[in-house]
Write a protein that holds these residues in place. Sequence first.
Motif, PDB file in Angstrom:
ATOM      1  N   THR A  55     -17.636  21.006  -3.179  1.00  0.00           N
ATOM      2  CA  THR A  55     -16.412  20.250  -3.233  1.00  0.00           C
ATOM      3  C   THR A  55     -15.472  21.197  -1.989  1.00  0.00           C
ATOM      4  N   SER A  56     -14.660  20.556  -1.647  1.00  0.00           N
ATOM      5  CA  SER A  56     -13.533  20.902  -0.887  1.00  0.00           C
ATOM      6  C   SER A  56     -12.165  20.590  -1.379  1.00  0.00           C
ATOM      7  N   ALA A  57     -11.486  21.494  -1.885  1.00  0.00           N
ATOM      8  CA  ALA A  57     -10.135  21.500  -2.397  1.00  0.00           C
ATOM      9  C   ALA A  57      -9.116  21.242  -1.316  1.00  0.00           C
ATOM     10  N   LYS A  58      -9.573  21.437  -0.084  1.00  0.00           N
ATOM     11  CA  LYS A  58      -8.609  21.189   1.337  1.00  0.00           C
ATOM     12  C   LYS A  58      -8.799  19.696   1.645  1.00  0.00           C
ATOM     13  N   THR A  59     -10.038  19.096   1.826  1.00  0.00           N
ATOM     14  CA  THR A  59     -10.325  17.887   2.074  1.00  0.00           C
ATOM     15  C   THR A  59     -10.354  16.935   1.105  1.00  0.00           C
ATOM     16  N   ARG A  83      -3.048  17.001  -3.761  1.00  0.00           N
ATOM     17  CA  ARG A  83      -2.566  17.719  -2.365  1.00  0.00           C
ATOM     18  C   ARG A  83      -3.122  19.096  -2.268  1.00  0.00           C
ATOM     19  N   PHE A  84      -3.169  19.757  -1.095  1.00  0.00           N
ATOM     20  CA  PHE A  84      -3.625  20.841  -0.765  1.00  0.00           C
ATOM     21  C   PHE A  84      -2.532  21.790  -0.420  1.00  0.00           C
ATOM     22  N   GLN A  85      -2.322  23.167  -1.095  1.00  0.00           N
ATOM     23  CA  GLN A  85      -1.344  23.914  -0.803  1.00  0.00           C
ATOM     24  C   GLN A  85      -2.137  25.036  -0.516  1.00  0.00           C
ATOM     25  N   LEU A  88     -11.854  36.010  -7.494  1.00  0.00           N
ATOM     26  CA  LEU A  88     -10.486  35.720  -6.806  1.00  0.00           C
ATOM     27  C   LEU A  88     -10.694  34.889  -5.440  1.00  0.00           C
ATOM     28  N   GLY A  89      -9.891  33.758  -5.288  1.00  0.00           N
ATOM     29  CA  GLY A  89      -9.991  33.227  -3.904  1.00  0.00           C
ATOM     30  C   GLY A  89     -11.066  31.970  -3.786  1.00  0.00           C
ATOM     31  N   VAL A  90     -11.568  31.964  -4.925  1.00  0.00           N
ATOM     32  CA  VAL A  90     -12.638  30.734  -4.799  1.00  0.00           C
ATOM     33  C   VAL A  90     -12.083  29.561  -4.489  1.00  0.00           C
ATOM     34  N   GLY A  91     -10.868  29.257  -4.922  1.00  0.00           N
ATOM     35  CA  GLY A  91     -10.278  27.869  -4.859  1.00  0.00           C
ATOM     36  C   GLY A  91      -9.922  27.078  -6.131  1.00  0.00           C
ATOM     37  N   LYS A  92      -9.785  27.902  -7.186  1.00  0.00           N
ATOM     38  CA  LYS A  92      -9.731  27.185  -8.610  1.00  0.00           C
ATOM     39  C   LYS A  92      -8.258  26.482  -8.595  1.00  0.00           C
ATOM     40  N   SER A  93      -7.169  27.516  -8.138  1.00  0.00           N
ATOM     41  CA  SER A  93      -5.905  26.900  -8.202  1.00  0.00           C
ATOM     42  C   SER A  93      -5.869  25.524  -7.271  1.00  0.00           C
ATOM     43  N   CYS A  94      -6.353  25.737  -5.898  1.00  0.00           N
ATOM     44  CA  CYS A  94      -6.174  24.612  -5.176  1.00  0.00           C
ATOM     45  C   CYS A  94      -7.031  23.406  -5.725  1.00  0.00           C
ATOM     46  N   LEU A  95      -8.099  23.471  -6.179  1.00  0.00           N
ATOM     47  CA  LEU A  95      -8.978  22.544  -7.027  1.00  0.00           C
ATOM     48  C   LEU A  95      -7.987  21.850  -8.258  1.00  0.00           C
ATOM     49  N   VAL A  98      -1.624  28.352  -0.114  1.00  0.00           N
ATOM     50  CA  VAL A  98      -1.213  29.702  -0.303  1.00  0.00           C
ATOM     51  C   VAL A  98      -0.893  29.472  -1.871  1.00  0.00           C
ATOM     52  N   HIS A  99      -1.519  30.156  -2.699  1.00  0.00           N
ATOM     53  CA  HIS A  99      -1.016  30.177  -4.205  1.00  0.00           C
ATOM     54  C   HIS A  99      -0.845  31.591  -4.616  1.00  0.00           C
ATOM     55  N   ASP A 100      -0.036  31.575  -5.598  1.00  0.00           N
ATOM     56  CA  ASP A 100       0.482  32.977  -5.967  1.00  0.00           C
ATOM     57  C   ASP A 100      -1.236  33.227  -6.954  1.00  0.00           C
ATOM     58  N   GLY A 127     -19.635  24.272  -6.069  1.00  0.00           N
ATOM     59  CA  GLY A 127     -19.710  25.145  -4.575  1.00  0.00           C
ATOM     60  C   GLY A 127     -18.347  24.802  -4.061  1.00  0.00           C
ATOM     61  N   ASN A 128     -17.389  25.573  -3.849  1.00  0.00           N
ATOM     62  CA  ASN A 128     -16.125  24.996  -3.242  1.00  0.00           C
ATOM     63  C   ASN A 128     -16.139  25.547  -1.766  1.00  0.00           C
ATOM     64  N   LYS A 129     -15.016  24.955  -0.979  1.00  0.00           N
ATOM     65  CA  LYS A 129     -14.843  25.222   0.488  1.00  0.00           C
ATOM     66  C   LYS A 129     -16.031  24.502   1.434  1.00  0.00           C
ATOM     67  N   SER A 130     -16.516  23.414   1.010  1.00  0.00           N
ATOM     68  CA  SER A 130     -17.613  22.778   1.750  1.00  0.00           C
ATOM     69  C   SER A 130     -17.149  22.472   3.317  1.00  0.00           C
ATOM     70  N   ASP A 131     -15.696  22.572   3.340  1.00  0.00           N
ATOM     71  CA  ASP A 131     -15.442  21.963   4.846  1.00  0.00           C
ATOM     72  C   ASP A 131     -15.676  23.334   5.689  1.00  0.00           C
ATOM     73  N   LEU A 132     -16.080  24.362   5.202  1.00  0.00           N
ATOM     74  CA  LEU A 132     -16.215  25.519   5.899  1.00  0.00           C
ATOM     75  C   LEU A 132     -17.550  25.631   6.351  1.00  0.00           C
ATOM     76  N   GLU A 133     -18.304  24.800   6.741  1.00  0.00           N
ATOM     77  CA  GLU A 133     -19.723  24.752   6.934  1.00  0.00           C
ATOM     78  C   GLU A 133     -19.866  26.002   7.734  1.00  0.00           C
TER      79      GLU A 133
HETATM   80  P1  GDP Z   1      -8.417  31.114  -6.869  1.00  0.00           P
HETATM   81  O1  GDP Z   1      -8.124  32.503  -6.766  1.00  0.00           O
HETATM   82  O2  GDP Z   1      -9.993  30.900  -7.203  1.00  0.00           O
HETATM   83  O3  GDP Z   1      -7.211  30.293  -7.646  1.00  0.00           O
HETATM   84  O4  GDP Z   1      -8.213  30.574  -5.422  1.00  0.00           O
HETATM   85  P2  GDP Z   1      -7.095  29.678  -4.659  1.00  0.00           P
HETATM   86  O5  GDP Z   1      -7.001  28.333  -5.106  1.00  0.00           O
HETATM   87  O6  GDP Z   1      -5.752  30.459  -4.640  1.00  0.00           O
HETATM   88  O7  GDP Z   1      -7.737  29.825  -3.194  1.00  0.00           O
HETATM   89  C1  GDP Z   1      -7.557  30.943  -2.458  1.00  0.00           C
HETATM   90  C2  GDP Z   1      -7.725  30.557  -0.986  1.00  0.00           C
HETATM   91  O8  GDP Z   1      -8.796  29.873  -0.645  1.00  0.00           O
HETATM   92  C3  GDP Z   1      -6.334  30.222  -0.509  1.00  0.00           C
HETATM   93  O9  GDP Z   1      -6.131  30.797   0.829  1.00  0.00           O
HETATM   94  C4  GDP Z   1      -6.781  28.711  -0.254  1.00  0.00           C
HETATM   95  O10 GDP Z   1      -5.968  28.086   0.674  1.00  0.00           O
HETATM   96  C5  GDP Z   1      -8.178  28.749   0.193  1.00  0.00           C
HETATM   97  N1  GDP Z   1      -8.873  27.549  -0.233  1.00  0.00           N
HETATM   98  C6  GDP Z   1      -9.083  26.985  -1.659  1.00  0.00           C
HETATM   99  N2  GDP Z   1     -10.046  26.087  -1.540  1.00  0.00           N
HETATM  100  C7  GDP Z   1     -10.299  25.797  -0.293  1.00  0.00           C
HETATM  101  C8  GDP Z   1     -11.370  24.838   0.267  1.00  0.00           C
HETATM  102  O11 GDP Z   1     -11.703  23.990  -0.377  1.00  0.00           O
HETATM  103  N3  GDP Z   1     -11.352  24.947   1.686  1.00  0.00           N
HETATM  104  C9  GDP Z   1     -10.683  25.908   2.498  1.00  0.00           C
HETATM  105  N4  GDP Z   1     -10.800  25.870   3.630  1.00  0.00           N
HETATM  106  N5  GDP Z   1      -9.880  26.578   1.876  1.00  0.00           N
HETATM  107  C10 GDP Z   1      -9.793  26.782   0.649  1.00  0.00           C
END
Ligand code: GDP
Length: 157
Positions: free
Chosen positions: A141-145, A23-25, A8-15, A27-29, A111-117
């Motif tokens: 990758t970074s789903a954020k940037t 776009r980057f959102q 959970l929370g690795v960023g799949k939905s954001c990717l 907070v995801h359910d 490997g996601n969240k590369s912006d959080l070095e």
């Molecule tokens: P999922 O459970 O794998 O689908 O994860 P989500 O896409 O819901 O993302 C979980 C959390 O990580 C959220 O709070 C996002 O804002 C954050 N997040 C996702 N991708 C990134 C990223 O590339 N960089 C940063 N800084 N935060 C991210």
Amino acid sequence: KNVRLPFLGVGKSCLLLQFTDKRFQPVHDLTIGVEFGARMVNIDGKQIKLQIWDTAGQESFRSITRSYYRGAAGALLVYDITRRETFNHLTSWLEDARQHSSSNMVIMLIGNKSDLESRRDVKREEGEAFAREHGLIFMETSAKTACNVEEVLLGKE
Ligand code: GDP
Ligand code: MG
């Protein structure tokens, strides 16, 4: 809500949202079951519809996830570079993907969240080594940037 399960929370939905909507959102359910996204891409002058399924990762959905491997051209195995437990969890997913897909399915390790070095917990070299060992394509990758998101989508290294 402070669930810290490794998938959970690795960023799949954001990717997925970056793939489909650019776009980057933040907070995801919590993804329940399977979410779907699609985008038209131009590859070698051909318009191709990419269909992407975002799976929840819960154990109870594994059998559903498995059915999506059949007929898939590729799979993205995603971990969070700031949380080692998400990296340690990869082997069981990889075994599952291999077992339930055709042998020519391409698997990419992301490997996601590369912006959080500054909060990095898994070295790039470790991702590379895991990928090499298991014959995967690797990218951070970074789903954020949106860094490398397009490259993953188009299969460019
Ligand atoms: P999922 O459970 O794998 O689908 O994860 P989500 O896409 O819901 O993302 C979980 C959390 O990580 C959220 O709070 C996002 O804002 C954050 N997040 C996702 N991708 C990134 C990223 O590339 N960089 C940063 N800084 N935060 C991210
Ligand atoms: Mg999700």
